[in-house]
Design an enzyme around this catalytic site. Sequence first.
Site, mmCIF file in Angstrom:
data_model
loop_
_atom_site.group_PDB
_atom_site.id
_atom_site.type_symbol
_atom_site.label_atom_id
_atom_site.label_comp_id
_atom_site.label_asym_id
_atom_site.label_seq_id
_atom_site.Cartn_x
_atom_site.Cartn_y
_atom_site.Cartn_z
ATOM 1 N N GLU A 36 -7.911 -6.459 3.482
ATOM 2 C CA GLU A 36 -8.214 -7.672 2.707
ATOM 3 C C GLU A 36 -9.486 -7.510 1.880
ATOM 4 O O GLU A 36 -10.327 -8.416 1.827
ATOM 5 C CB GLU A 36 -8.338 -8.887 3.642
ATOM 6 C CG GLU A 36 -7.054 -9.279 4.317
ATOM 7 C CD GLU A 36 -5.976 -9.736 3.332
ATOM 8 O OE1 GLU A 36 -6.325 -10.278 2.268
ATOM 9 O OE2 GLU A 36 -4.797 -9.523 3.627
ATOM 10 N N GLY A 53 2.321 -3.133 8.021
ATOM 11 C CA GLY A 53 2.623 -3.463 9.405
ATOM 12 C C GLY A 53 4.053 -3.934 9.549
ATOM 13 O O GLY A 53 4.644 -4.457 8.601
ATOM 14 N N THR A 98 0.821 -1.218 0.000
ATOM 15 C CA THR A 98 0.000 0.000 0.000
ATOM 16 C C THR A 98 0.856 1.271 0.000
ATOM 17 O O THR A 98 1.876 1.339 0.666
ATOM 18 C CB THR A 98 -0.898 -0.008 1.254
ATOM 19 O OG1 THR A 98 -1.560 -1.261 1.315
ATOM 20 C CG2 THR A 98 -1.918 1.107 1.206
#
Lengths: 713, 713
Positions: A443, A193, A154
């Site tokens: 997701e 993350g 992302t």
Amino acid sequence: MVPALLERVPGQQPSEDLARERGRTSIDVAAMTHMLDGGAEKTAWRRKVQAIVERDPVFSNERNHQLPRLERYRRGLEKCKQMVTLLNSLGLSATSLLTDEGRVLLDAIADDQPTFIHALMFIPNIQQLCDEEQLARWLPEALSWRMIGCYAQTELGHGSNIRALETTATYIPETQEFEINTPTLTATKFWPGTLGRSANTAMVIAQLIVDGERLGIHNFIVPIRDRSTHLPLPGIHAGDIGPKLGFNNMDNGYLVLDKVRVPRSNMAARYAYVNEEGQYVRRTTAAGADKVAYITMMQVRAFIIKDAGRKLAQACTIGVRYSVVRRQGRANDSSKETQILDYSTQAHRLITLVATAYCWYFTGEAAIKVLRDLEAKLRCGDPDVATQMKAAHASFSGLKALTSGITADGMEDIRRACGGHGYLMASGLPELLQVYVQNCTVEGDNYMLPQQVMRILLKELEGTRSGRPPSGGCSYFARASSLLGSVCSAHTGDELRSCAALLHAYEHRAVRLVFHVAQCLQEGSFEACSLSDAVEEGKPAATAWNETLVEIGRASRAHSMLIALKAFADALESNVIVPKNRKVLSLMFSLFGLFWMERDMADFVEDGYLDSTQAIHVRKQVLALIGELRSDAVALVDAWDISDFCLKSTIGRFDGDIYPALLADAQQSTLNATDPVQGWYEHGRPLESGEVAKKFEGLEAALKTQQRTVSRL
Amino acid sequence: MVPALLERVPGQQPSEDLARERGRTSIDVAAMTHMLDGGAEKTAWRRKVQAIVERDPVFSNERNHQLPRLERYRRGLEKCKQMVTLLNSLGLSATSLLTDEGRVLLDAIADDQPTFIHALMFIPNIQQLCDEEQLARWLPEALSWRMIGCYAQTELGHGSNIRALETTATYIPETQEFEINTPTLTATKFWPGTLGRSANTAMVIAQLIVDGERLGIHNFIVPIRDRSTHLPLPGIHAGDIGPKLGFNNMDNGYLVLDKVRVPRSNMAARYAYVNEEGQYVRRTTAAGADKVAYITMMQVRAFIIKDAGRKLAQACTIGVRYSVVRRQGRANDSSKETQILDYSTQAHRLITLVATAYCWYFTGEAAIKVLRDLEAKLRCGDPDVATQMKAAHASFSGLKALTSGITADGMEDIRRACGGHGYLMASGLPELLQVYVQNCTVEGDNYMLPQQVMRILLKELEGTRSGRPPSGGCSYFARASSLLGSVCSAHTGDELRSCAALLHAYEHRAVRLVFHVAQCLQEGSFEACSLSDAVEEGKPAATAWNETLVEIGRASRAHSMLIALKAFADALESNVIVPKNRKVLSLMFSLFGLFWMERDMADFVEDGYLDSTQAIHVRKQVLALIGELRSDAVALVDAWDISDFCLKSTIGRFDGDIYPALLADAQQSTLNATDPVQGWYEHGRPLESGEVAKKFEGLEAALKTQQRTVSRL
């Protein structure tokens, strides 16, 4: 002198209310627990792991909600270190955290670790995308945690539309290297993350450019921090992105790559690579790449579906226990106030969600079974597997959106149903939701997924019309015309509760709404367009598609609800349920079906499938079923066997001794560390001394106004 | 060397998208702002106050979301001190914070102060409940902030049911004192704001006991902290109750009173007192006490209704601006990706809430007008005022539940509609909701209020049946029989959008559902009971009442929605709207009416009021209206004129330069303070060095398993 009541230790007076509720249940709680765990041995294993974790002070969650973010992060890191040691002693590795066996450990720890993405995404992607040579090089490093990885996809300006990612990886023939670069501000990697502070390696998703030609999205292994100092490597600018609504143990990060060079061999090379001559080569195995990607995506979604059950059950456990211990309002027979679960609104809010949590469990199990079947078929080269995968993918995507959305909303409703105390972090409900709710976005955003679902459903529908039997969850399409023409034949309570009636109603709704979407798409656009045009993105029918998105959402939900209901119905027919628990699960099935019918009532009455008398019957049956399940409510949440350590809730404690727990927790507040509170001398004293007000020239006038106001009434 | 893109200052490149949207609006934004402020002078006053606040560094909200709780508290206290000085310079007092004039200052500061309850509840209660002598004694102290007060009602074990409070105030004739005591753990005062660390005085609500006789709930002024040291006084045990989902600047507190003595004159004595002879005396004025209490409760609810509009508008401002700047997915005509507001689902989620925010504004204004009328009637002794107050009370209670519930849910939906970035605290959305959502619980829980509403509605209904004209918001009861027998006569889009059709539909639904409740109550219980029996608590019909609670909730919502829709319709007829803005507000009225009809569609189709064709028309009209309002979306949120200082949002900035703002904020994360991050040497290094894994005997075996897994697919 502190009064004795302030020093009462929680647990000294277990709640009589809870004991009574537990005494009057009709169900076999232990058998239900075994069912939810997948067998008695798995329950034993889970409890063994749970006991090890709870004994170890490193894993304590005691004061989590009082700690500042940096301390949460630091403790998360410590827990990871301890977990690796524990995995070792249990004979497990990082990859086992993705299996049922290892996930038990993550559940037992019940706190997020900043290194989570290393095991959840980095290692699996290495496994799937690297060739044998790369696997031999990187897997041992990753499994021994010397390489701590993240998955950098992302970007600041780009989420779901992966094709629009801006980060580039330009091949430099002279040095046989890739130059990974962040060309614009919006190309900054943002959100991955483990990237912010923990990872020393990133799998970077970038646009491959060879010899001026753009060759699409590929993955590159990029070292980002020095393995001895843990400082950023040259050209790397990375950091944490700051506090979030939840999941704050995790260092979601940003990453700017300033023309960072990596060797040619750092491009993940299982499906494509750049050879020594600088040529881009697609491997013959590449054809299977999309299937592998599919399976991976489906695996993650199947996990989200099953996990929704457990997480919703966790909220229900807190809500139901609290509502049995908490008393408020007029007394009934005794001198005590009423247990709040005995108000029909409270029971309506909670017991329906208990039934929903069980349904998600069965749905998740069914999804995993479908997945295993597909994997088997894939291995033996079944020619129909591609079509079957698509149908399953539609179901999984729809179910992911359905279960995560309802679970998040349900958690919040349970929190509100716990009144003021539910607003306390110590109730355990706020953080549960704050961490959980990201499942609505990650997701596949819940508002985007229905499009994926509908594209597949419409293709299945077209196929069915041309005589091909529909696959998997779409089998009801074969009965479309009879379903469409029908009305509900159930009139009594017993009839409405039946499997047959409920499945028929949900099938009718789903097929009606899917047909409705097809019709909207054909009518909606000014340009003539066929159904299959509308299904493809970017075709002239894009406008019609866009205008139908709301209806697509409704139809996707209807299809997914049917799949979930069917999974519950199938479970009732199976041998996973012991005889003693069959009745209660059958009542919960009916409650689930009728309650969500009540919620989406318009879908069922709008076309006359249900008439107004039946609609009233549905509502009455929901209340009747709640009444029949009331005495088993505590047992049904107890059966999930979520320990106090995992609940982290003052008001959901197993022993029900909630009031001393609330008070003991309150006393731990950081604001109570000094007396007076920090900052008082600086800012409170000047007020209290009247020093600030002395300058208040308007006081007299204000006083007069006040007196007037008062005497007015 | 840091790349230039990391150093870009937000605001250098205002968004062209936002500029274009602003250029193409049809509305007079300034006039709309004046309308929302209640006039151009009020806009000027608000901007003046806003400018003063924003200039003052003490009021900075810059890093709020990065600060730990104690620091938020400390800064909140500092802001209070500064605010008192500012009030002074503006010629205002603490009580003005409850007026429109002063509330502007609280809105401008846009951050919660721990002393909030002093102005919001303590002073007003002193004003209402104390006699002249007490007022003269305490009001000057309270207005000069030497006395900092809180309102200590709620107890650990007791919320809404005030009669069950356990704290006692026993009169001691020997010393002419009251002994205030916490007899049990559950009697601990818990939740009162400002109590934890800030207040030096509490208004304690306790059971009065004189000469062994329990005389019900009364209020007592109890000093709790020494005014010079700010340390707790003897017998007082107080503290903060710990972190909450939101509102963490506030020190909600607990309080144990260990036989604390206060003088006889510290019982609030306006309506009752204990005389020198130790006799309990009710004053003749006491008859008006319930009316004053009613007015106070209604005032707070009216404020919640109006504030719901502004707070929802704040979320909409962030959501709409972000959705115009954010691009994702397939390009349309240009090479750029699509603005996400151009997806019909996104527009459906956001623009409907923009219309809802406007409706809440008009509804709040109408409620305040009703309140002023009632106050006037009360002053001139109108004999019908009691009945009118009840009808208004029903409307206000229902509207409080309706507006706060929809606003909280709407904020969360807007947050999710902002995808990943909406999950960041820096988006401004999480804290907005976390603080706001308490409105669903306080001042009458949203699931309890419908009972209050329905008791009054049923009495009005019975009155209407016996020939008395229904009062206030219940006037449609007079047309009950014609409404009940009717079906919707609107068939075209224009007809469905009309005021007449929408009001008729909502009146039909409301009266139908209220009648349905009445019927359920009469049928529901096995014992024969009259309607009025069922209405009274504790009567034999309690079971029927309890079993009807879900339907009571639906009927209350239907009544409240009608009141809100009517307030919007009335505003369209009034002169508060300039001609240029009339069309857009009329479209928003229709959108509001049709969207909430779509949401509660079953209520309208179940009894055949709408047929299936009309239902489809409603959905199509909602989409059509959203399309017509699309080009005004930005202007409609801009009109609320909520400054960047108040929004506290990286993604909702007025200039739309969101990406540098996101990145700049990320860099401020507390996790980025040191490199490597704090705790790394302790807990990360042992992992990264392979030291932990060295002990990992299972590694080889695990590796083999991995290779097998990989080659399986």
